[in-house]
Motif scaffolding. Structure first.
Motif, PDB file in Angstrom:
ATOM      1  N   GLY A 126     -35.132  20.364  36.161  1.00  0.00           N
ATOM      2  CA  GLY A 126     -35.890  20.375  37.424  1.00  0.00           C
ATOM      3  C   GLY A 126     -35.113  19.803  38.602  1.00  0.00           C
ATOM      4  N   LYS A 127     -33.867  19.391  38.383  1.00  0.00           N
ATOM      5  CA  LYS A 127     -33.030  18.873  39.479  1.00  0.00           C
ATOM      6  C   LYS A 127     -31.849  19.816  39.712  1.00  0.00           C
ATOM      7  N   THR A 128     -30.972  19.431  40.681  1.00  0.00           N
ATOM      8  CA  THR A 128     -29.883  20.341  41.070  1.00  0.00           C
ATOM      9  C   THR A 128     -28.935  20.700  39.932  1.00  0.00           C
ATOM     10  N   SER A 129     -28.804  19.824  38.952  1.00  0.00           N
ATOM     11  CA  SER A 129     -27.877  20.109  37.857  1.00  0.00           C
ATOM     12  C   SER A 129     -28.585  20.619  36.609  1.00  0.00           C
ATOM     13  N   GLU A 130     -29.763  21.181  36.828  1.00  0.00           N
ATOM     14  CA  GLU A 130     -30.584  21.629  35.699  1.00  0.00           C
ATOM     15  C   GLU A 130     -29.827  22.547  34.725  1.00  0.00           C
ATOM     16  N   ARG A 131     -28.939  23.388  35.279  1.00  0.00           N
ATOM     17  CA  ARG A 131     -28.260  24.358  34.406  1.00  0.00           C
ATOM     18  C   ARG A 131     -27.437  23.689  33.303  1.00  0.00           C
TER      19      ARG A 131
END
Lengths: 242, 242
Positions: free
Chosen positions: A81-86
């Motif tokens: 759910g944050k920018t580095s989710e991937r």
């Protein structure tokens, strides 16, 4: 001729031959005794690392590594759910994949020393400062990782090592024993300073020594120059290398 | 998977993975692209190195190195009749053996980039100070090497490279272009400081770049993390690795 020590991990492994890096320090310690092979993949989590496993450690290798460090988790611990989710891998999957990696290495060689290394601690403030210096106002306000969650992955890593009967370095705990670890050991909240690299080196070499893999006990691949008979070098080399 | 860059030489190669070392810097530059393999043998001259040649570079290798640095001469240039006489190799023999090594490597692979590196300049004063700190009054008064004689070996090395059509680094001349090279580049009159290591790294990487071996032009062994489809990593790895 020599054994191989493979360093398999993410960017903290990939960067380990930079100035003061823990990989270079190992290579120096084992010069003339074992080859230190760099297999670090920046940005990789365990899920992606799994695709490389059979390429890097083929089961039919005639000379599997004498030791391997497995150093993943810093990316797996990215929050969903944050920018580095991937990069995120659920903690149960992280454990499962670590087990798979260890089983595969044991299948490669029953004598290989396997060392699981936990992610280092994470410093939200250091990371935010770094991202702000890089991205300015577009740096995300909310951190993509927390030290608490990274600690859960670290514990999962140590537990897995115990379950599987292999060695482990609890880097997350070890580093936090030192006051000011946030700046002393981390450049950008996530990656290691030279002193941080020194901690990894010390912890890994301690385990290798305890496991009977110390450089002192590992023979040179070829004679020390002092053993060479300068008047009859053929004699020395025939005796020592053939 | 990856090519190998082999560093074959004496102590100046063996020590190249110390802090700030030129070997570690190469390994860092080629991380994920080529393996830098350390084959440095402290105290070895070319005569002794010749005994290792077939072991390190077997003619039947299915994957010979993509590049090799050959960095001998500092020991060969020891003076006969002095304390380090046992290391001495007459200059004509030094040239002959360098030729043999190059011919052997060309037989291993017609595409291997071969780089001959000359010994660095030698500082008698620095060496004497070092030996005195080590041995006290029993340090020999007369130097076991001179910069002039080392320079003759350096020229022989560069000439041999030209004759054989391979690359060379004239380290002896290059370092002496800088004022204060004696302390700036040498620890003990003979071995390299971090700055001295930096010169070797810069010169070697310049040749590799000119020869089309630059790290920028060498592909990664596996996908960069940014290329991985996080929702379908199988797809990425099937496309890129199989």
């Amino acid at each position: 001729m020599r054994g191989q020590i493979v360093l398999f991990g993410d960017s903290i492994t990939e960067q380990s031959f930079r100035q003061g890096g823990w990989g270079a320090a190992l290579a120096n310690t084992y010069a003339r005794k074992a080859d230190v092979v760099l297999r670090g993949y920046a940005g990789y989590n365990t899920k992606w690392a799994l695709f490389l496993l059979h390429h890097i450690f083929p089961l039919d290798s005639v000379k599997p590594p004498i030791a391997t460090t497995i150093f993943f988790g810093a990316n797996d611990a990215s929050l969903s759910g944050k920018t580095s989710e991937r990069f995120h891998v659920p903690i149960e999957d992280y454990k499962k994949i670590l087990r798979k990696i260890v089983l595969h290495l044991k299948e490669c060689s029953s004598t290989m020393q396997i060392v699981l290394i936990t992610p280092p601690p994470f410093c939200e403030e250091g990371r935010h400062k770094y991202l702000k210096s890089l991205l300015g106002e577009s740096a995300p306000e909310l951190s993509e990782r927390t030290n608490e969650v990274t600690g859960q992955y670290a514990r999962a890593c140590v537990e897995t090592a115990k379950e599987m009967g292999v060695l482990s370095v609890d880097l997350w705990s070890k580093m936090q024993e030192t006051d000011g670890w946030q700046k002393k050991f981390l450049i950008d909240g996530l990656h290691l300073t030279q002193e941080g690299n020194g901690v990894v080196y010390q912890e890994v070499i301690k385990l290798f020594n305890e496991a009977g893999l110390s450089a002192d006990n590992t023979p040179l691949d070829f004679p020390n120059h002092s053993e060479i008979d300068a008047k009859n070098p053929e004699g020395t080399f025939q005796q020592k290398c053939f």
